[in-house]
Design a protein around this motif. Sequence first.
Motif, PDB file in Angstrom:
ATOM      1  N   ASN A  48     -59.467  27.370  33.792  1.00  0.00           N
ATOM      2  CA  ASN A  48     -58.628  26.544  32.920  1.00  0.00           C
ATOM      3  C   ASN A  48     -57.984  25.388  33.661  1.00  0.00           C
ATOM      4  O   ASN A  48     -57.717  24.339  33.084  1.00  0.00           O
ATOM      5  CB  ASN A  48     -57.547  27.390  32.244  1.00  0.00           C
ATOM      6  N   GLY A  50     -59.376  23.774  36.036  1.00  0.00           N
ATOM      7  CA  GLY A  50     -60.407  22.805  36.407  1.00  0.00           C
ATOM      8  C   GLY A  50     -61.093  23.097  37.733  1.00  0.00           C
ATOM      9  O   GLY A  50     -61.942  22.327  38.167  1.00  0.00           O
ATOM     10  N   TYR A  51     -60.738  24.202  38.373  1.00  0.00           N
ATOM     11  CA  TYR A  51     -61.371  24.557  39.653  1.00  0.00           C
ATOM     12  C   TYR A  51     -62.660  25.343  39.395  1.00  0.00           C
ATOM     13  O   TYR A  51     -62.704  26.565  39.516  1.00  0.00           O
ATOM     14  CB  TYR A  51     -60.389  25.358  40.525  1.00  0.00           C
ATOM     15  N   ARG A  52     -63.687  24.617  39.031  1.00  0.00           N
ATOM     16  CA  ARG A  52     -64.904  25.296  38.571  1.00  0.00           C
ATOM     17  C   ARG A  52     -65.673  25.981  39.703  1.00  0.00           C
ATOM     18  O   ARG A  52     -66.195  27.067  39.508  1.00  0.00           O
ATOM     19  CB  ARG A  52     -65.803  24.318  37.830  1.00  0.00           C
TER      20      ARG A  52
ATOM     21  N   LYS B 305     -71.691  15.741  27.703  1.00  0.00           N
ATOM     22  CA  LYS B 305     -70.681  16.808  27.593  1.00  0.00           C
ATOM     23  C   LYS B 305     -69.503  16.430  26.703  1.00  0.00           C
ATOM     24  O   LYS B 305     -68.777  17.305  26.247  1.00  0.00           O
ATOM     25  CB  LYS B 305     -70.176  17.194  28.980  1.00  0.00           C
ATOM     26  N   SER B 380     -62.926  22.517  24.734  1.00  0.00           N
ATOM     27  CA  SER B 380     -63.980  22.408  25.746  1.00  0.00           C
ATOM     28  C   SER B 380     -63.945  21.060  26.436  1.00  0.00           C
ATOM     29  O   SER B 380     -64.198  20.957  27.642  1.00  0.00           O
ATOM     30  CB  SER B 380     -65.355  22.568  25.099  1.00  0.00           C
ATOM     31  N   LEU B 383     -61.067  20.992  28.854  1.00  0.00           N
ATOM     32  CA  LEU B 383     -61.426  21.728  30.075  1.00  0.00           C
ATOM     33  C   LEU B 383     -62.363  20.902  30.952  1.00  0.00           C
ATOM     34  O   LEU B 383     -62.277  20.934  32.182  1.00  0.00           O
ATOM     35  CB  LEU B 383     -62.083  23.067  29.710  1.00  0.00           C
ATOM     36  N   GLU B 384     -63.252  20.153  30.318  1.00  0.00           N
ATOM     37  CA  GLU B 384     -64.176  19.303  31.057  1.00  0.00           C
ATOM     38  C   GLU B 384     -63.408  18.217  31.835  1.00  0.00           C
ATOM     39  O   GLU B 384     -63.688  17.964  33.003  1.00  0.00           O
ATOM     40  CB  GLU B 384     -65.178  18.684  30.076  1.00  0.00           C
ATOM     41  N   ALA B 387     -61.750  19.690  34.869  1.00  0.00           N
ATOM     42  CA  ALA B 387     -62.706  19.923  35.954  1.00  0.00           C
ATOM     43  C   ALA B 387     -63.068  18.612  36.642  1.00  0.00           C
ATOM     44  O   ALA B 387     -63.167  18.546  37.865  1.00  0.00           O
ATOM     45  CB  ALA B 387     -63.957  20.597  35.395  1.00  0.00           C
TER      46      ALA B 387
END
Lengths: 246, 485
Positions: A48, A50-52, B305, B380, B383-384, B387
């Motif tokens: 959540n 953003g630390y993928r 995306k 979504s 969240l993108e 990231a």
Amino acid sequence: MKVSLFIPCTVDLMMPEIGVAVYRILSHLDTRPVYHSGQTCCGQPLYNAGYRDQAKRAARHFIKVFGDDEYIVSPSGSCVSTVKQHYAELLADEPSWCDRARNISKRMYELSQFIVDVLGITDVGASFEGKVTYHESCHIFRALGISEQPRKLIASVRGAELVELGNATACCGFGGEFSTGFPEISEAMVKAKAVNFINTGADVLLLNEPGCLLNISGYLHRNHPQKRSMHLATFLAENTREFSHA
Amino acid sequence: MHNRVDKFKETARAEMKNELSQAFLLMLSLGAPIMRQIGMSSFPDPAAAEAYGRAIRTESIERLPELLEEFKKNAQAKGAKVIWARDSAEAKASVLDIAKKRGINYITKGKSMVTEEIGLNEHLISNGVDVFETDLGEVITQMLSRAPFHIVGPALNVPPEEISAVFLKRGVIKQPTVNPVELGKAVREYMREKFRYLDMGIVGVNMAVAETGTIINVENEGNIRMNKSSPRTLVAIMSIEKVVPTMADALHMVRILSRNCTGQKLTGYVSMDTGPKKSDEMDGPEELFIIIVDNGRSEIYRDIKVREILKCIRCGACLNACPIYAKIGGYPYGFSYSGPMGQILNPMLLGIEHTSDLFRACTLCGACKKICPAGIDHPSIILEYRARQIKDRKHQTLSARFENNLATCSSLAMSSSMLWNLAVKTVRPLFNSLAEDGYIRDMPFGAKGWFSCRNLRAMPDKTFHEIWKKLNLPNPDDVRKKETL
């Protein structure tokens, strides 16, 4: 039936009694709860935020630990939603992990959903004299579409009167990092939730999401210490006498 | 153009203390979703109608380049002049050029969010062309020099007293009044004078029909129709995503838009223009310009995306459903677009690095996604952005590096229960040393925001891991070995 417990990190660290309650209820319902002690956290806070890359590491660990367990049951909708609805996309560039993520997503269940839909049980044998109300947590209600199931479990508690919470489906303002990043907005939201709870006149606010519980119970403890909020699992376990042997 | 996205937190704080905003927001967040619900339930099969609308928007965006070409061809065939504007500068220059070439000294304009986005009014006014907004809400926000509070009702929150004061100052009324009917009548008469001598009008576009080259506007005040029918020269400004394939699609979307926007089955006025006035017609503009504005949207289209952002029909349902908008209103978002649709659109228009608060101020509750008639998955996209922000900045500043390292350490602990349990044993006494009577009430570092209104339970003596171990309950790995319980 073997049921693999997925105890979220918030429960493991902050509210282990919820995990114990889940164990007691599931054993009482003639399932065989097992717990992989290798489990940690599903990685939701990292995802959540953003630390993928980091969340991927947690996801791969989760998939390894739970392997091919047939029923993975958790007392948290947002953790189930993370695994079920986000792992595959998170691991999209690692095909073999992505397949495993897709596969595991079919075996994930939120606790009340598992009890009602899989076990076909609505009455766990609990009794409680008083009024209760229910908060529809965002990830349980909207992300997983679960609402009937916890309501059926509550409605079957002998003596308990379920009263409707005003604006029950409104977010409580937790949102993980949101609660610390935007404290004033978060406060306004959790305050509205508390006011709606107090207005019902119910003795207990029930919910089945540990994140919401940390938020709401933390707010109540500070501002309305006489008011109680509880995880549905704890409520059911505490009010079922036959469980005491577990 | 108002752009104060960097002031999100302070504007939000101020708005939460503004009693008028709060009273209005409470009414909006309780009332609007019910109105919408009533509107949607007037469809014989609401779920099918919603699914059809979502399908139309999906098709419109998937076929966007082709539909835009088709729209242009058909609009031109009907006599409209179609202008592509790659960015806001080109769009503004085109409008100014049209006005200057015709010696126009004032124009009227009706309800267009894209002109707000590109800052058209400021550009025209600073180049000697006066602009009069004609939508009641926009008249008020223009006179008050304020950003829109809501994309549908930009001045819904402004009390009559304030409207009366600014109308008095601008000569719209002679005597102060807080009677809404009188205020409405006064602004109507004021506007009629502008329309009477109008040479050029500007409108937005709700739908552009590829099949016919028609532009469609929906409204409840009639001002857009006046803007479209009074002047010799009409300029319609649309962003690229307004196009839909067919007239049947457009009409369904009008029904969807009205219901989601205001709960109406149909708005008071729906106007459709296919080209300018024909030689045998009496009414309508002699020239029709359609300016199709990209301004960063083809980037969004190419970005698979987040492409679905373009499905948005600007109905405002997500604002009315958002629990955060319901607490802070539209001003904190600091730009033309507010609420969830603004939280996903503004970062692409203004840059992710400048709009962090927009995509961080979200609990991912999913109320927007659930209500969206265009089928957009706002959480979504949010969240993108998070990231992407982390990916872009993780090495940049000392604090970003620290946070990234912290996340890496957490993930390492999450991938080993031995490390996890060791970390717990280390942190627990430190953490619990802050507690009194079993609760932590403040913290000198870290998650300080939590403690502004909440306590936190101290960590229990034993984690679930430890309880499980102590109870010596069956471990699945042992079970596997013994095959018994």
